[in-house]
Design a protein around this motif. Structure first.
Motif, mmCIF file in Angstrom:
data_model
loop_
_atom_site.group_PDB
_atom_site.id
_atom_site.type_symbol
_atom_site.label_atom_id
_atom_site.label_comp_id
_atom_site.label_asym_id
_atom_site.label_seq_id
_atom_site.Cartn_x
_atom_site.Cartn_y
_atom_site.Cartn_z
ATOM 1 N N ASP A 31 -7.928 18.424 27.886
ATOM 2 C CA ASP A 31 -9.074 17.614 28.993
ATOM 3 C C ASP A 31 -8.702 15.460 28.136
ATOM 4 O OD1 ASP A 31 -10.823 18.550 30.102
ATOM 5 O OD2 ASP A 31 -12.553 18.463 29.653
ATOM 6 N N PRO A 32 -8.081 15.584 29.254
ATOM 7 C CA PRO A 32 -8.145 14.067 30.010
ATOM 8 C C PRO A 32 -9.126 13.210 29.000
ATOM 9 C CG PRO A 32 -9.537 13.703 31.431
ATOM 10 C CD PRO A 32 -9.464 15.694 30.942
ATOM 11 N N GLY A 37 -9.174 8.630 33.125
ATOM 12 C CA GLY A 37 -10.539 10.353 33.043
ATOM 13 C C GLY A 37 -10.796 10.290 31.077
ATOM 14 N N ALA A 38 -9.942 9.459 30.265
ATOM 15 C CA ALA A 38 -10.836 9.758 28.866
ATOM 16 C C ALA A 38 -12.152 9.418 29.251
ATOM 17 C CB ALA A 38 -9.838 8.330 28.118
ATOM 18 N N SER A 39 -13.025 8.022 29.504
ATOM 19 C CA SER A 39 -14.433 8.445 29.445
ATOM 20 C C SER A 39 -15.123 10.137 29.166
ATOM 21 C CB SER A 39 -14.683 7.907 30.322
ATOM 22 O OG SER A 39 -15.154 7.313 30.921
ATOM 23 N N VAL A 40 -14.426 9.988 30.731
ATOM 24 C CA VAL A 40 -15.385 11.940 30.717
ATOM 25 C C VAL A 40 -14.407 13.045 30.103
ATOM 26 C CG1 VAL A 40 -15.715 14.354 32.153
ATOM 27 C CG2 VAL A 40 -15.504 11.236 32.934
ATOM 28 N N GLY A 41 -14.014 12.637 29.924
ATOM 29 C CA GLY A 41 -13.069 13.933 28.324
ATOM 30 C C GLY A 41 -13.366 13.641 27.086
ATOM 31 N N GLU A 42 -13.594 12.148 27.165
ATOM 32 C CA GLU A 42 -14.525 12.131 24.853
ATOM 33 C C GLU A 42 -15.786 11.826 25.292
ATOM 34 O OE1 GLU A 42 -12.928 11.020 22.492
ATOM 35 O OE2 GLU A 42 -11.140 10.931 22.982
ATOM 36 N N GLY A 43 -16.507 12.161 25.863
ATOM 37 C CA GLY A 43 -17.885 12.962 26.375
ATOM 38 C C GLY A 43 -17.848 13.893 25.914
ATOM 39 N N GLY A 44 -17.205 14.835 27.142
ATOM 40 C CA GLY A 44 -17.416 16.024 26.471
ATOM 41 C C GLY A 44 -16.498 16.211 25.258
ATOM 42 N N ASP A 72 -5.450 16.180 24.655
ATOM 43 C CA ASP A 72 -4.854 15.577 26.046
ATOM 44 C C ASP A 72 -3.748 15.858 26.757
ATOM 45 O OD1 ASP A 72 -4.897 13.029 27.641
ATOM 46 O OD2 ASP A 72 -4.083 11.436 26.385
ATOM 47 N N ASN A 73 -4.187 16.384 28.058
ATOM 48 C CA ASN A 73 -3.530 16.713 29.247
ATOM 49 C C ASN A 73 -3.502 15.367 30.340
ATOM 50 O OD1 ASN A 73 -6.248 16.050 30.851
ATOM 51 N ND2 ASN A 73 -6.323 18.818 30.878
ATOM 52 N N LYS A 74 -3.658 14.012 30.521
ATOM 53 C CA LYS A 74 -4.383 12.523 30.928
ATOM 54 C C LYS A 74 -4.381 13.642 32.550
ATOM 55 C CE LYS A 74 -0.411 11.656 27.876
ATOM 56 N NZ LYS A 74 0.023 12.608 27.251
ATOM 57 N N THR A 75 -5.207 14.597 32.597
ATOM 58 C CA THR A 75 -5.513 14.915 34.160
ATOM 59 C C THR A 75 -3.752 15.227 34.186
ATOM 60 O OG1 THR A 75 -7.351 13.719 34.327
ATOM 61 C CG2 THR A 75 -7.147 14.668 35.907
ATOM 62 N N ASN A 76 -3.172 16.131 34.192
ATOM 63 C CA ASN A 76 -1.951 16.627 34.217
ATOM 64 C C ASN A 76 -1.783 18.137 34.457
ATOM 65 O OD1 ASN A 76 0.709 16.837 34.457
ATOM 66 N ND2 ASN A 76 0.747 15.161 35.206
ATOM 67 N N PRO A 77 -1.895 19.377 35.408
ATOM 68 C CA PRO A 77 -1.598 20.151 35.188
ATOM 69 C C PRO A 77 -0.371 20.554 34.667
ATOM 70 C CG PRO A 77 -1.988 19.946 37.409
ATOM 71 C CD PRO A 77 -1.834 18.389 36.879
ATOM 72 N N GLN A 78 0.601 19.815 34.829
ATOM 73 C CA GLN A 78 2.187 20.314 33.795
ATOM 74 C C GLN A 78 1.218 19.918 32.377
ATOM 75 O OE1 GLN A 78 1.926 18.484 36.938
ATOM 76 N NE2 GLN A 78 2.786 19.998 37.621
ATOM 77 N N GLY A 98 -12.341 21.508 31.028
ATOM 78 C CA GLY A 98 -14.014 21.028 31.660
ATOM 79 C C GLY A 98 -12.922 20.603 33.364
ATOM 80 N N ASN A 99 -12.284 19.500 33.119
ATOM 81 C CA ASN A 99 -12.462 18.139 34.115
ATOM 82 C C ASN A 99 -10.700 18.788 35.002
ATOM 83 O OD1 ASN A 99 -14.626 16.718 33.618
ATOM 84 N ND2 ASN A 99 -13.674 16.713 31.501
ATOM 85 N N GLY A 100 -11.025 18.276 35.619
ATOM 86 C CA GLY A 100 -9.650 18.963 37.135
ATOM 87 C C GLY A 100 -9.490 20.324 36.745
#
Length: 109
Positions: A31-32, A37-44, A72-78, A98-100
């Motif tokens: 996740d990011p 998106g880090a705050s969402v990813g860190e919460g998850g 860390d996917n940085k909210t990037n599919p690749q 979970g995100n994106g």
């Protein structure tokens, strides 16, 4: 998210012999963890780590410790695909995201 961890607890022992040979059930959390998106990813991530701690306090999954391994996917599919390969290379046999939806679709393929 609790259901996902519990599902992993039920399914993990049934999947493949490699999981049986390991003392730890590694779950990759992709996740990011940086950028917008880090705050969402860190919460998850904190939620998953909390649930893993609860499982481990009760003996883990069939006596095996549960470890959440963050990527860390940085909210990037690749980048998610790169991180999924890193997870596999690190011995992670189960992943979650979970995100994106674009990231989820890339991982699904």
């Amino acid at each position: 998210m609790r259901r996902l961890i519990l599902a992993a607890a039920v399914i993990a022992p049934m999947l493949g012999h490699a999981a049986w040979a390991e003392d730890t059930v590694k779950i990759g959390y992709i996740d990011p963890l940086s950028g917008g998106g880090a705050s969402v990813g860190e919460g998850g991530l904190k939620t998953f780590q909390y649930l893993a701690d609860e499982l481990n306090a009760k003996g883990g999954i069939l006596g095996r410790k549960v470890e959440i391994v963050p990527f860390d996917n940085k909210t990037n599919p690749q980048e998610a695909l790169v991180q999924a390969q890193k997870a596999i290379d690190a011995g992670v046999r189960y992943i979650t995201q979970g995100n994106g939806s674009s990231v989820g679709l890339a991982l699904e393929d």
